[in-house]
Write a protein that holds these residues in place. Structure first.
Motif, PDB file in Angstrom:
ATOM      1  N   GLU A 141     -19.214 -22.725   5.446  1.00 55.81           N
ATOM      2  CA  GLU A 141     -19.176 -23.154   4.451  1.00 55.81           C
ATOM      3  C   GLU A 141     -18.461 -24.360   4.230  1.00 55.81           C
ATOM      4  O   GLU A 141     -18.961 -25.514   3.916  1.00 55.81           O
ATOM      5  CB  GLU A 141     -17.905 -22.412   3.273  1.00 55.81           C
ATOM      6  N   LEU A 142     -17.072 -24.838   5.228  1.00 59.13           N
ATOM      7  CA  LEU A 142     -16.659 -26.129   5.177  1.00 59.13           C
ATOM      8  C   LEU A 142     -17.589 -26.843   5.354  1.00 59.13           C
ATOM      9  O   LEU A 142     -17.553 -28.515   4.402  1.00 59.13           O
ATOM     10  CB  LEU A 142     -14.976 -26.418   5.666  1.00 59.13           C
ATOM     11  N   ARG A 143     -18.246 -26.716   6.337  1.00 60.06           N
ATOM     12  CA  ARG A 143     -19.166 -28.802   7.069  1.00 60.06           C
ATOM     13  C   ARG A 143     -19.952 -28.158   6.008  1.00 60.06           C
ATOM     14  O   ARG A 143     -20.896 -29.037   5.389  1.00 60.06           O
ATOM     15  CB  ARG A 143     -20.203 -28.011   8.216  1.00 60.06           C
ATOM     16  N   VAL A 198     -12.423 -31.711  -0.451  1.00 66.04           N
ATOM     17  CA  VAL A 198     -13.866 -30.586  -0.056  1.00 66.04           C
ATOM     18  C   VAL A 198     -12.348 -29.486  -0.622  1.00 66.04           C
ATOM     19  O   VAL A 198     -13.082 -28.339  -1.037  1.00 66.04           O
ATOM     20  CB  VAL A 198     -14.367 -30.903   1.170  1.00 66.04           C
ATOM     21  N   LEU A 199     -11.316 -29.284   0.205  1.00 66.37           N
ATOM     22  CA  LEU A 199     -10.715 -28.059  -0.047  1.00 66.37           C
ATOM     23  C   LEU A 199      -9.588 -27.831  -0.953  1.00 66.37           C
ATOM     24  O   LEU A 199      -9.323 -27.416  -1.698  1.00 66.37           O
ATOM     25  CB  LEU A 199      -9.933 -28.112   1.297  1.00 66.37           C
ATOM     26  N   TYR A 200      -9.742 -29.408  -1.724  1.00 68.28           N
ATOM     27  CA  TYR A 200      -8.384 -29.401  -3.437  1.00 68.28           C
ATOM     28  C   TYR A 200      -9.470 -28.702  -3.643  1.00 68.28           C
ATOM     29  O   TYR A 200      -9.289 -28.217  -5.248  1.00 68.28           O
ATOM     30  CB  TYR A 200      -8.055 -30.572  -2.649  1.00 68.28           C
ATOM     31  N   SER A 201     -11.100 -28.710  -3.678  1.00 72.37           N
ATOM     32  CA  SER A 201     -11.632 -29.345  -4.725  1.00 72.37           C
ATOM     33  C   SER A 201     -12.198 -27.495  -4.849  1.00 72.37           C
ATOM     34  O   SER A 201     -13.285 -26.545  -5.429  1.00 72.37           O
ATOM     35  CB  SER A 201     -12.485 -29.505  -5.043  1.00 72.37           C
ATOM     36  N   ASN A 202     -11.932 -27.067  -3.712  1.00 72.71           N
ATOM     37  CA  ASN A 202     -12.741 -25.150  -3.201  1.00 72.71           C
ATOM     38  C   ASN A 202     -11.343 -24.584  -2.959  1.00 72.71           C
ATOM     39  O   ASN A 202     -11.015 -24.168  -1.813  1.00 72.71           O
ATOM     40  CB  ASN A 202     -13.764 -25.476  -2.400  1.00 72.71           C
ATOM     41  N   PRO A 203     -10.154 -24.247  -3.593  1.00 67.27           N
ATOM     42  CA  PRO A 203      -9.464 -23.315  -3.893  1.00 67.27           C
ATOM     43  C   PRO A 203      -9.634 -21.852  -2.631  1.00 67.27           C
ATOM     44  O   PRO A 203      -8.432 -21.241  -1.510  1.00 67.27           O
ATOM     45  CB  PRO A 203      -8.275 -23.395  -5.081  1.00 67.27           C
ATOM     46  N   PRO A 204     -11.067 -21.383  -3.158  1.00 69.31           N
ATOM     47  CA  PRO A 204     -10.350 -20.091  -2.405  1.00 69.31           C
ATOM     48  C   PRO A 204     -11.063 -20.234  -0.858  1.00 69.31           C
ATOM     49  O   PRO A 204     -10.952 -19.297   0.188  1.00 69.31           O
ATOM     50  CB  PRO A 204     -12.236 -19.331  -3.121  1.00 69.31           C
ATOM     51  N   LEU A 205     -12.229 -21.250  -0.438  1.00 67.30           N
ATOM     52  CA  LEU A 205     -12.602 -21.592   0.868  1.00 67.30           C
ATOM     53  C   LEU A 205     -10.662 -21.817   1.110  1.00 67.30           C
ATOM     54  O   LEU A 205     -10.441 -21.160   2.898  1.00 67.30           O
ATOM     55  CB  LEU A 205     -13.732 -23.113   1.072  1.00 67.30           C
ATOM     56  N   LEU A 206      -9.896 -22.593   1.180  1.00 65.15           N
ATOM     57  CA  LEU A 206      -8.961 -22.932   1.227  1.00 65.15           C
ATOM     58  C   LEU A 206      -8.123 -21.977   1.712  1.00 65.15           C
ATOM     59  O   LEU A 206      -7.510 -22.234   3.178  1.00 65.15           O
ATOM     60  CB  LEU A 206      -8.011 -24.018   0.623  1.00 65.15           C
ATOM     61  N   LEU A 207      -7.573 -21.565   0.689  1.00 65.19           N
ATOM     62  CA  LEU A 207      -6.971 -19.560   0.868  1.00 65.19           C
ATOM     63  C   LEU A 207      -7.169 -18.709   2.024  1.00 65.19           C
ATOM     64  O   LEU A 207      -6.319 -18.451   2.922  1.00 65.19           O
ATOM     65  CB  LEU A 207      -6.981 -19.053  -0.643  1.00 65.19           C
ATOM     66  N   ASP A 208      -8.387 -19.068   1.911  1.00 65.77           N
ATOM     67  CA  ASP A 208      -9.023 -17.709   2.707  1.00 65.77           C
ATOM     68  C   ASP A 208      -9.209 -18.608   4.679  1.00 65.77           C
ATOM     69  O   ASP A 208      -8.976 -18.258   5.594  1.00 65.77           O
ATOM     70  CB  ASP A 208     -10.860 -17.612   3.213  1.00 65.77           C
ATOM     71  N   LEU A 209      -9.184 -20.244   5.087  1.00 64.99           N
ATOM     72  CA  LEU A 209      -8.690 -20.545   6.035  1.00 64.99           C
ATOM     73  C   LEU A 209      -7.165 -20.711   6.356  1.00 64.99           C
ATOM     74  O   LEU A 209      -7.171 -20.037   7.541  1.00 64.99           O
ATOM     75  CB  LEU A 209      -9.524 -22.192   5.633  1.00 64.99           C
ATOM     76  N   HIS A 250      -5.453 -13.003  -8.624  1.00 69.34           N
ATOM     77  CA  HIS A 250      -6.156 -13.790  -9.049  1.00 69.34           C
ATOM     78  C   HIS A 250      -7.667 -14.015  -8.483  1.00 69.34           C
ATOM     79  O   HIS A 250      -7.705 -14.402  -7.239  1.00 69.34           O
ATOM     80  CB  HIS A 250      -6.200 -15.243  -9.156  1.00 69.34           C
ATOM     81  N   PRO A 251      -8.218 -12.734  -8.777  1.00 76.03           N
ATOM     82  CA  PRO A 251      -9.991 -12.506  -8.144  1.00 76.03           C
ATOM     83  C   PRO A 251     -10.308 -13.893  -8.062  1.00 76.03           C
ATOM     84  O   PRO A 251     -11.601 -13.578  -6.978  1.00 76.03           O
ATOM     85  CB  PRO A 251     -10.437 -11.582  -8.997  1.00 76.03           C
ATOM     86  N   TRP A 252     -10.563 -14.506  -8.779  1.00 75.38           N
ATOM     87  CA  TRP A 252     -11.498 -16.336  -8.446  1.00 75.38           C
ATOM     88  C   TRP A 252     -11.278 -16.660  -7.135  1.00 75.38           C
ATOM     89  O   TRP A 252     -11.934 -17.481  -6.638  1.00 75.38           O
ATOM     90  CB  TRP A 252     -11.570 -16.651  -9.534  1.00 75.38           C
ATOM     91  N   LEU A 253      -9.507 -16.554  -7.346  1.00 77.87           N
ATOM     92  CA  LEU A 253      -9.199 -16.699  -5.766  1.00 77.87           C
ATOM     93  C   LEU A 253      -9.754 -16.715  -4.775  1.00 77.87           C
ATOM     94  O   LEU A 253      -9.798 -16.784  -2.944  1.00 77.87           O
ATOM     95  CB  LEU A 253      -7.447 -17.180  -5.627  1.00 77.87           C
ATOM     96  N   LYS A 254     -10.854 -15.141  -4.571  1.00 76.10           N
ATOM     97  CA  LYS A 254     -11.546 -14.945  -3.142  1.00 76.10           C
ATOM     98  C   LYS A 254     -12.774 -15.396  -3.343  1.00 76.10           C
ATOM     99  O   LYS A 254     -13.336 -15.519  -3.705  1.00 76.10           O
ATOM    100  CB  LYS A 254     -11.025 -12.799  -3.639  1.00 76.10           C
ATOM    101  N   LEU A 255     -12.878 -15.733  -1.467  1.00 75.07           N
ATOM    102  CA  LEU A 255     -13.944 -16.257  -1.327  1.00 75.07           C
ATOM    103  C   LEU A 255     -15.226 -15.669  -1.103  1.00 75.07           C
ATOM    104  O   LEU A 255     -15.084 -14.259  -0.856  1.00 75.07           O
ATOM    105  CB  LEU A 255     -14.209 -16.370  -0.188  1.00 75.07           C
ATOM    106  N   LYS A 256     -16.258 -15.752  -1.610  1.00 74.05           N
ATOM    107  CA  LYS A 256     -17.305 -15.233  -2.373  1.00 74.05           C
ATOM    108  C   LYS A 256     -18.494 -15.466  -1.677  1.00 74.05           C
ATOM    109  O   LYS A 256     -18.351 -17.326  -1.441  1.00 74.05           O
ATOM    110  CB  LYS A 256     -18.034 -14.687  -3.380  1.00 74.05           C
ATOM    111  N   PRO A 257     -19.569 -15.031  -0.363  1.00 76.32           N
ATOM    112  CA  PRO A 257     -19.667 -13.604  -0.598  1.00 76.32           C
ATOM    113  C   PRO A 257     -19.121 -12.649   0.578  1.00 76.32           C
ATOM    114  O   PRO A 257     -18.196 -13.612   1.181  1.00 76.32           O
ATOM    115  CB  PRO A 257     -21.133 -13.284  -0.178  1.00 76.32           C
TER     116      PRO A 257
END
Length: 257
Positions: A141-143, A198-209, A250-257
């Motif tokens: 997803e990062l790529r 990219v990670l700064y603008s996508n906190p769910p991906l950053l937290l999951d990583l 904060h459910p919006w921080l959970k990476l989906k799907p």
């Protein structure tokens, strides 16, 4: 089936709190050992850690059903890479929870003469494979996001009115080796800035990583593949637990799907 899913959803937050407490005890026990604390205090912390672990196993009863349901949903994803990673990851989580349930039954005496070490190692193998697949999904997803950001920047920046006057560099000439290092340094710097953006603008991906990156050291240590020590495992487990609690609050921080 639905009742099990509702039970799992209600107990997830409590399980995360017990997990944070368990790894906090692991970290505290390591600090007390290094500080030369009294044996009685270290024994109390160790017993509390064991109680937290057993309570977590109780709260995870039936989580295999939730993991199987997640695998059934993931198999319908349109992206083939996400479909493969998430489906197999959820199946491994289901096996991990099943082994964990057997361990709980052995620790409580419901199953006598259970080889707890064997079942513990088996559960950590499933856990490790699930984490590897989760990290693969995160990198994928990062790529994708990095490629999207590059296309956005290329479309946003106006084309230069001047033709390029850069002469081609002969790879066989000795002088071409010198500018290769600065060019590589510039490329690495740009890639690093792109990843940070990219990670700064996508906190769910950053937290999951970060969460998966911390978690993976736990089974690596328990399986003796990459021993890191009790203190490091406790710190990683505590950090990943706090990040998991954030995604629940904060459910919006959970990476989906």
């Amino acid at each position: 089936m639905d009742s099990w899913l509702r039970f799992s959803a209600q107990s997830q937050a409590r399980e995360r709190l017990f997990r944070a407490t368990q790894y906090a005890c692991t970290l505290l026990g390591y600090a007390l050992q290094k500080g030369g604390a009294a044996d009685e205090l270290r024994k109390t912390v160790s017993q509390l850690e064991a109680h937290m672990s057993l309570t977590r196993k109780l709260l995870r009863l039936g989580n295999s059903v939730e993991a199987l349901e997640s695998a059934k949903r993931a198999i319908h994803l349109s992206d083939s890479v996400l479909r493969l990673c998430l489906t197999i990851s959820h199946l491994n989580r289901a096996m991990y929870f099943a082994c964990d349930n057997v361990l709980w039954a052995g620790k409580t005496g419901l199953i006598s003469k259970l080889d707890q070490h064997k079942w513990s190692q088996r559960s950590f193998r499933y856990y490790l494979f699930a984490l590897i697949l989760n990290l693969t999904r995160d990198v994928y997803e990062l790529r994708l996001l990095m490629e999207s950001e590059v296309r956005y920047r290329a479309a946003k920046s106006p084309p230069s009115p001047y033709p390029s006057t850069t002469l081609p560099i002969d790879p066989l000439s000795s002088s071409s080796a010198t500018p290769a290092l600065p060019a590589m340094s510039v490329w690495l710097h740009r890639q690093f800035n792109l990843i940070v953006t990219v990670l700064y603008s996508n906190p769910p991906l950053l937290l999951d990583l970060l969460k998966n990156g911390c978690d993976i050291f736990i089974p690596l240590d328990r399986l003796r593949i990459y021993p890191t020590g009790q203190g490091f495992v406790g710190a990683c487990g505590l950090a990943s637990s706090v990040l998991s609690i954030l995604t629940i609050v904060h459910p919006w921080l959970k990476l989906k799907p």
